[in-house]
Design a protein around this motif. Structure first.
Motif, PDB file in Angstrom:
ATOM      1  N   VAL A  37     -12.170   6.649  10.501  1.00  0.00           N
ATOM      2  CA  VAL A  37     -12.391   5.674   9.433  1.00  0.00           C
ATOM      3  C   VAL A  37     -11.586   6.110   8.207  1.00  0.00           C
ATOM      4  O   VAL A  37     -11.795   7.222   7.689  1.00  0.00           O
ATOM      5  N   PRO A  38     -10.662   5.279   7.735  1.00  0.00           N
ATOM      6  CA  PRO A  38      -9.844   5.678   6.578  1.00  0.00           C
ATOM      7  C   PRO A  38     -10.674   5.757   5.308  1.00  0.00           C
ATOM      8  O   PRO A  38     -11.703   5.091   5.177  1.00  0.00           O
ATOM      9  N   LYS A  39     -10.228   6.584   4.380  1.00  0.00           N
ATOM     10  CA  LYS A  39     -10.884   6.730   3.081  1.00  0.00           C
ATOM     11  C   LYS A  39     -10.019   6.055   2.016  1.00  0.00           C
ATOM     12  O   LYS A  39      -8.817   5.885   2.188  1.00  0.00           O
ATOM     13  N   ARG A  85      -5.929  -5.597   5.991  1.00  0.00           N
ATOM     14  CA  ARG A  85      -4.479  -5.498   5.852  1.00  0.00           C
ATOM     15  C   ARG A  85      -4.073  -4.085   5.419  1.00  0.00           C
ATOM     16  O   ARG A  85      -3.090  -3.528   5.921  1.00  0.00           O
ATOM     17  N   ALA A  86      -4.849  -3.485   4.528  1.00  0.00           N
ATOM     18  CA  ALA A  86      -4.526  -2.143   4.053  1.00  0.00           C
ATOM     19  C   ALA A  86      -4.599  -1.114   5.181  1.00  0.00           C
ATOM     20  O   ALA A  86      -3.800  -0.174   5.238  1.00  0.00           O
ATOM     21  N   MET A  87      -5.562  -1.279   6.096  1.00  0.00           N
ATOM     22  CA  MET A  87      -5.664  -0.361   7.230  1.00  0.00           C
ATOM     23  C   MET A  87      -4.411  -0.410   8.099  1.00  0.00           C
ATOM     24  O   MET A  87      -3.986   0.600   8.662  1.00  0.00           O
ATOM     25  N   THR A  88      -3.819  -1.585   8.189  1.00  0.00           N
ATOM     26  CA  THR A  88      -2.599  -1.736   8.984  1.00  0.00           C
ATOM     27  C   THR A  88      -1.407  -1.100   8.292  1.00  0.00           C
ATOM     28  O   THR A  88      -0.531  -0.505   8.935  1.00  0.00           O
ATOM     29  N   LEU A  89      -1.373  -1.208   6.962  1.00  0.00           N
ATOM     30  CA  LEU A  89      -0.203  -0.749   6.206  1.00  0.00           C
ATOM     31  C   LEU A  89      -0.243   0.730   5.842  1.00  0.00           C
ATOM     32  O   LEU A  89       0.810   1.349   5.634  1.00  0.00           O
ATOM     33  N   CYS A  90      -1.440   1.299   5.733  1.00  0.00           N
ATOM     34  CA  CYS A  90      -1.519   2.671   5.225  1.00  0.00           C
ATOM     35  C   CYS A  90      -0.977   3.680   6.241  1.00  0.00           C
ATOM     36  O   CYS A  90      -1.001   3.446   7.455  1.00  0.00           O
ATOM     37  N   GLU A  91      -0.501   4.783   5.732  1.00  0.00           N
ATOM     38  CA  GLU A  91      -0.021   5.880   6.573  1.00  0.00           C
ATOM     39  C   GLU A  91      -1.037   7.018   6.495  1.00  0.00           C
ATOM     40  O   GLU A  91      -1.411   7.446   5.415  1.00  0.00           O
ATOM     41  N   GLY A  92      -1.464   7.491   7.630  1.00  0.00           N
ATOM     42  CA  GLY A  92      -2.465   8.546   7.638  1.00  0.00           C
ATOM     43  C   GLY A  92      -3.864   7.977   7.516  1.00  0.00           C
ATOM     44  O   GLY A  92      -4.138   6.830   7.884  1.00  0.00           O
ATOM     45  N   SER A  93      -4.766   8.767   6.966  1.00  0.00           N
ATOM     46  CA  SER A  93      -6.181   8.394   6.923  1.00  0.00           C
ATOM     47  C   SER A  93      -6.653   8.016   5.532  1.00  0.00           C
ATOM     48  O   SER A  93      -7.856   7.918   5.291  1.00  0.00           O
ATOM     49  N   GLU A  94      -5.716   7.800   4.608  1.00  0.00           N
ATOM     50  CA  GLU A  94      -6.095   7.442   3.240  1.00  0.00           C
ATOM     51  C   GLU A  94      -5.401   6.153   2.822  1.00  0.00           C
ATOM     52  O   GLU A  94      -4.196   5.980   3.017  1.00  0.00           O
ATOM     53  N   ILE A  95      -6.196   5.247   2.248  1.00  0.00           N
ATOM     54  CA  ILE A  95      -5.646   3.993   1.715  1.00  0.00           C
ATOM     55  C   ILE A  95      -5.403   4.178   0.231  1.00  0.00           C
ATOM     56  O   ILE A  95      -6.317   4.511  -0.527  1.00  0.00           O
TER      57      ILE A  95
END
Length: 445
Positions: free
Chosen positions: A329-331, A358-368
């Motif tokens: 789960v991203p933070k 959309r942010a989950m798709t674009l983010c790199e790694g586990s942090e938005i």
């Protein structure tokens, strides 16, 4: 068992006898009172699970008893017995805190359903898991209000902007009330074609119209015993508003093509993001139906009024979007949280869900990060939507003005012709049939 003891209040011996016999067959004992004074004394000296009272009593009004019980015995549901067709009294009783009402002559099946629902309130049903997330003061008050409204059977109109969670509020009312074991049936009134709406809501008989190849139960019957949630109720065409009003008042529906009405036991919850009172003023929504739906009003606040709830909402949404991958789960970074808390969210919680997905798709790694949110692009899109909504609203306003002008023109022609419809049609330059259609449309008698 205290929940199996009812207080019945009426000055007509025949009604008291009917109520007592019906309750005894349901294994519910009854204590009788013939006036308010006796009712108050019994309420103070006994534990009741239910109170049934007539509206008119020798020493006062049954609504006085509703208010007394609300103040001194708030856990005892009070149902009102009203004269047939007297919906004003029924609505007044519901607003005062009555659990429900039954009309004279008393239909025994309706009475049994009411008693069963009322006694279930004493079973100590645990509320379902909270669905409206947030620990802000406004959300705590909302959940508390929902808990209280769940104990009643009064119709509730849920107002609020698009995306605030009106359907979730309706589901919570259903799940915390005595109908929780029965169906919750949501209906988007704006999504049903006008020519199919009567069949969808009330059902139809086989062969009642082209394409009716089999008998079909409507949504009212699907919700029997439970809750019918009419979302975007402002979109109902006027001819269906009339039929809906009758179904609510009579607690019965007539399937298309049928000569008989079918009794239905449903609680009506409704919602819209539009201003129903303004539509009533513009004669685009029936006032009598509005008063019947808006017995109690519940407002779900927009997200911009509770920004302190955004971190908790984000955690909940991101966990759900991650599905089975609980460890992935991203933070949200601090700057992302600050960006979201500063944003106005015209699309409310629904928009927040879209932003995070959309942010989950674009983010790199586990942090938005804030740069992954695309808030500037979203603001541009929302401005376009707002402009489109404004244009649509202006067109709606124009339609209302034109309809008002047309109605006044017809009334003037009728008055000039001393209400001779044939002569009025000639003055207007339209056929008699066209005039009759317009008079029906604008409810000109």
């Amino acid at each position: 068992m205290t929940s199996g003891h009812a207080l019945i209040v009426d000055d007509e011996p025949d009604i008291l006898e009917l109520l007592e016999i019906t309750l005894e067959r349901m294994e519910v004992s009854a204590s009788r009172a013939t006036n308010l004074k006796q009712a108050y004394e019994l309420a103070e000296s006994h534990d009741f699970g239910l109170c049934l009272t007539d509206m008119r009593l020798p020493d006062g009004n049954g609504i006085e008893l509703v208010r007394f019980m609300q103040q001194h015995h708030p856990n005892v549901p009070v149902a009102m017995i009203t004269a047939h067709g007297n919906m004003d009294s029924a609505i007044e009783a519901l607003k005062a805190g009555a659990f429900d009402f039954v009309s004279k002559p008393v239909d025994l099946q309706v009475l049994r359903n009411l008693v069963n629902k009322a006694l279930r309130l004493g079973e100590g049903r645990a509320p379902g898991a909270p669905r409206l997330i947030g620990d802000s003061e406004v959300m705590r008050r909302l959940r508390s209000t929902i808990g209280k409204l769940a104990r009643s059977q009064a119709p509730i109109y849920i107002s609020g902007e698009s995306g605030t969670g009106k359907e979730l509020a309706a589901r919570m009312i259903h799940e915390q009330g005595p109908r929780a074991d029965a169906p919750f049936v949501p209906v988007n009134c704006g999504a049903i074609p006008a020519d199919l709406m009567e069949s969808e809501l009330f059902g139809h008989r086989k062969g009642s119209f082209t394409g009716a190849v089999a008998e079909k139960a409507g949504l009212f019957q699907a919700a029997d015993g439970g809750t019918l949630f009419l979302d975007e109720v402002a979109d109902l065409p006027l001819h269906m508003q009339v039929k809906l009003l009758r179904a609510i008042q009579e607690k019965a529906v007539r399937p298309v093509g049928s000569e008989k009405e079918v009794l239905v036991d449903v609680r009506i919850l409704s919602a819209s993001h539009k201003d129903l009172s303004a539509l009533v003023a513009a004669e685009r929504f029936r006032q009598d139906l509005y008063f019947r739906l808006d017995v109690i009003n519940l407002t779900v606040p927009p997200l911009r009024e509770r920004p302190e709830d955004i971190p908790e909402l984000c955690a909940h949404i991101l966990s759900r979007l991650s599905g089975q991958s609980r460890n992935n789960v991203p933070k949200l970074s601090d700057d992302a949280v600050a960006t979201l808390e500063a944003y106005s969210f015209p699309g409310n919680v629904r928009e927040l869900e879209n932003v995070l997905e959309r942010a989950m798709t674009l983010c790199e790694g586990s942090e938005i990060r804030a740069s992954d949110l695309g808030v500037s692009g979203i603001a541009h899109e929302e401005r376009i939507h707002d402009e489109a909504d404004t244009a649509s609203s202006e067109l709606d306003d124009l339609d209302a003005v034109l309809e008002s002008v047309e109605r006044k023109t017809i009334l003037n022609a009728l008055e000039q012709s001393r209400w001779n419809k044939t002569a009025a049609a000639k003055l207007l330059g339209i056929s008699f049939g066209a005039l009759r259609y317009r008079m029906q449309k604008f409810r000109i008698d």
